[in-house]
Design a protein around this motif. Sequence first.
Motif, PDB file in Angstrom:
ATOM      1  N   LEU A 336      -5.577   3.891  -7.263  1.00  0.00           N
ATOM      2  CA  LEU A 336      -4.130   4.058  -7.227  1.00  0.00           C
ATOM      3  C   LEU A 336      -3.483   2.842  -6.570  1.00  0.00           C
ATOM      4  O   LEU A 336      -2.509   2.277  -7.077  1.00  0.00           O
ATOM      5  CB  LEU A 336      -3.794   5.333  -6.445  1.00  0.00           C
ATOM      6  CG  LEU A 336      -2.384   5.867  -6.621  1.00  0.00           C
ATOM      7  CD1 LEU A 336      -2.086   6.082  -8.089  1.00  0.00           C
ATOM      8  CD2 LEU A 336      -2.224   7.172  -5.851  1.00  0.00           C
ATOM      9  N   ILE A 337      -4.067   2.431  -5.452  1.00  0.00           N
ATOM     10  CA  ILE A 337      -3.494   1.291  -4.735  1.00  0.00           C
ATOM     11  C   ILE A 337      -3.655   0.019  -5.560  1.00  0.00           C
ATOM     12  O   ILE A 337      -2.779  -0.833  -5.566  1.00  0.00           O
ATOM     13  CB  ILE A 337      -4.113   1.177  -3.325  1.00  0.00           C
ATOM     14  CG1 ILE A 337      -3.521   2.283  -2.464  1.00  0.00           C
ATOM     15  CG2 ILE A 337      -3.860  -0.205  -2.708  1.00  0.00           C
ATOM     16  CD1 ILE A 337      -4.020   2.359  -1.062  1.00  0.00           C
ATOM     17  N   ILE A 340      -0.784   0.139  -7.938  1.00  0.00           N
ATOM     18  CA  ILE A 340       0.480  -0.155  -7.249  1.00  0.00           C
ATOM     19  C   ILE A 340       0.547  -1.638  -6.899  1.00  0.00           C
ATOM     20  O   ILE A 340       1.569  -2.293  -7.070  1.00  0.00           O
ATOM     21  CB  ILE A 340       0.602   0.705  -5.972  1.00  0.00           C
ATOM     22  CG1 ILE A 340       0.673   2.179  -6.338  1.00  0.00           C
ATOM     23  CG2 ILE A 340       1.832   0.293  -5.163  1.00  0.00           C
ATOM     24  CD1 ILE A 340       0.586   3.114  -5.154  1.00  0.00           C
ATOM     25  N   ALA A 385       6.548  -0.081  -7.822  1.00  0.00           N
ATOM     26  CA  ALA A 385       5.570   0.741  -7.107  1.00  0.00           C
ATOM     27  C   ALA A 385       5.504   2.123  -7.752  1.00  0.00           C
ATOM     28  O   ALA A 385       4.417   2.685  -7.934  1.00  0.00           O
ATOM     29  CB  ALA A 385       5.939   0.850  -5.638  1.00  0.00           C
ATOM     30  N   GLY A 386       6.678   2.645  -8.124  1.00  0.00           N
ATOM     31  CA  GLY A 386       6.733   3.958  -8.760  1.00  0.00           C
ATOM     32  C   GLY A 386       5.949   3.972 -10.066  1.00  0.00           C
ATOM     33  O   GLY A 386       5.177   4.896 -10.336  1.00  0.00           O
ATOM     34  N   ILE A 389       2.342   4.159  -9.322  1.00  0.00           N
ATOM     35  CA  ILE A 389       1.880   5.500  -8.938  1.00  0.00           C
ATOM     36  C   ILE A 389       1.771   6.394 -10.170  1.00  0.00           C
ATOM     37  O   ILE A 389       0.746   7.022 -10.415  1.00  0.00           O
ATOM     38  CB  ILE A 389       2.834   6.115  -7.893  1.00  0.00           C
ATOM     39  CG1 ILE A 389       2.752   5.331  -6.586  1.00  0.00           C
ATOM     40  CG2 ILE A 389       2.484   7.584  -7.657  1.00  0.00           C
ATOM     41  CD1 ILE A 389       3.761   5.733  -5.547  1.00  0.00           C
ATOM     42  N   ILE A 393      -2.113   7.087 -11.615  1.00  0.00           N
ATOM     43  CA  ILE A 393      -2.736   8.316 -11.116  1.00  0.00           C
ATOM     44  C   ILE A 393      -3.793   8.850 -12.081  1.00  0.00           C
ATOM     45  O   ILE A 393      -4.843   9.327 -11.652  1.00  0.00           O
ATOM     46  CB  ILE A 393      -1.647   9.382 -10.785  1.00  0.00           C
ATOM     47  CG1 ILE A 393      -2.222  10.510  -9.943  1.00  0.00           C
ATOM     48  CG2 ILE A 393      -1.017   9.962 -12.035  1.00  0.00           C
ATOM     49  CD1 ILE A 393      -2.216  10.229  -8.482  1.00  0.00           C
TER      50      ILE A 393
END
Lengths: 411, 259
Positions: A336-337, A340, A385-386, A389, A393
């Motif tokens: 996930l990171i 992002i 960033a959104g 995510i 995911i």
Amino acid sequence: MSSFLFKVIESTRAAALSVKAHGFRSFLTTLGIIIGVTSVIAVVSVMQGLSGSITKQFDGMGTNVLNINSFTPKKERLQGQRAKLNYRDFLEIKYKVSGISNITPTVMAMGANAVAQYKGESTTTQVTGTGSSYQMLYGVYPEQGRFFNLSDDKSRRRVAVLGPSLIDKLEIKGEVLGQYLMIGGEWFKIIGVLEKRGKIFGFDQDDYILLPYSTTHALLGGAEEPDIMISMQVDDALQIDAIKQHISNLLRRNHNLVDDQGDDFKITTAEQMLETVNNITSTTTLVLSGVVGISLLVGGIGIMNIMLVSVTERTREIGIQKALGATRVDILLQFLIEAIFLCLIGGLIGLALGYGAGALVSHLVDLPAATVPGWAIALSLGFSAGVGIVFGIIPAAKAANLDPIDALRYE
Amino acid sequence: MPNLATEVSSSLGTTKQSKNEVIIALNKIAKRYEMGGEAFYALNHLDLKIYKNDYLAIIGPSGSGKSTLMNLLGCLDYPTSGEYVLKDKNVALMDESELAGIRNLEIGFIFQSFNLLPRATALQNVMQPLIYRGIGLKERKRQAEQTLTRVGLKDRMHHIPNQLSGGQRQRVAIARALVTNPSILLADEPTGNLDSSTTAEIMELFDELHRDGQTLIVVTHEQEIAARCHRVIRLNDGELVSDTFNNTVVSGKSEVVYV
Ligand SMILES: Nc1ncnc2c1ncn2[C@@H]1O[C@H](COP(=O)(O)OP(=O)(O)OP(=O)(O)O)[C@@H](O)[C@H]1O
Ligand SMILES: [Mg+2]
């Protein structure tokens, strides 16, 4: 240090390494985000620069300036009728309406393309006749010489105040003040040059000549009464509505309008004009947001696609990490990171490119300097960033849910 | 001698030999696979006890279930039925995240194919399991360097796996398994991809670890390797067919002889 924070830091470190290891691919992955953010920042920065400078121009005017123009509804216009404001309307307002000052009549002399001549040079420019109160009303200041005064106006002196561009256009050399220009076949003495205002959308804001109103009126001759614009300052901003009403009643009576007839004039405030400009800016921004939304969506799908490929590619690595004790959460966070991180890098690159493009465009079409407002930076990075995510995911969950033994056996 | 295993567990399961602490106890552990609608047991209700500082070799023909057993012991796989007690905790009942904790804290796994992270340096590979323990970067580095030095790779720390020889890669893998100080070291054919002289080096390292008190389980096809170990179990068709102590009788304990 909380264990979650620790995991976030470690995952970020891993993400940075992984992004670095696949440099070119990472760049391609984030291309969608880069393009999306670049376009939004470019347009927003240009729009902001523009509306900032427009606001500044209106500020000079003061927000409690009222403008009255003649207004012909479309139907009548098609029938060849034209509404007019004339000098009588001006005098009527000047002497009957209280609570206003610096009331100024303005008339366009010879249309927008009047010819001015100087020692064999000739150019077209905008020639406007206006009252001496124009200076106070709009807060314009001469760079050289003076603005015309009441007595110039009263005695119809042949004097002119120039916008600074005309000096170049007419190649006036040496001392400008005191020289003579020919406008509409009459000689005018230059008594002042006003401050420079610059260009907007390539339109020179300094290409004009101002003459005293009465001089212009006389110049136009009695052939046909000209249509004028009337501007004034309202002393108490709270009285604006009452004064507008008063003027409206006065003009309707003057123009013999009956109850069901619409006004043949329009009263606008500087604030209203500013609002219109702001409306245009915000509508553009809104439309743009839609475009950007779509491009970020496409960018996000690109990210998801590559991340899914990357998870499959790294199945064995994930198996190894799990064998070494990585939990689902560890793997989930890691991917996930990484998503992002990729998106944020895309966002940052987009920010820089967008600002560069905005500055370039503003420079090329003579707009005021592009500025990137803080909210646009926060919004585009937040959005990036959104996207990371939302689209990270699914691949991250896929990685996290791998069975260690299956992942280790993956060829 | 198929019933030897039960004899071992009964004789050592009692408390009289307090020195021989039981680390792992398997009770009727089974792993069943369904292949083409047919059920088949890769591990057929196996009982096994492993003691502290055991140096155990698992041998048996190909397909006998050695790797299956190792994967179960290493908590990489779930048994179909049975009980797996690791240091008094019933592992068979644990969920995925508890198992991850066990893998990290109690187990060091060494694979035939090394299974190093390909883009990470030797040092980073060895540091990796410490991340999941929440150990900070500096301390991780210190411990990893120490362990790499111990396996003789002091001057290869910043090489990535494909810049290392097979033997060196396996040493990195051993360091990675050791760095967490696991209760038990599991090695599934650790020398299967190595030549004989490298194999000897790796086995010397194992001997040394055993002398230092490490519990080791090694799956092997090679007779010499099995001979080095102090206890050998043989699997066949998922069943434990023999359990012998080298150079000694069943009731004795290997380290009594060797230390
Ligand atoms: N995922 C699986 N699905 C079905 N059958 C499996 C699976 N994994 C292992 N098996 C079967 O279980 C049996 C035991 O396999 P295992 O890998 O434990 O053998 P091994 O003793 O390690 O053999 P080798 O010495 O060749 O490594 C084999 O018959 C194998 O085919
Ligand atoms: Mg095997």
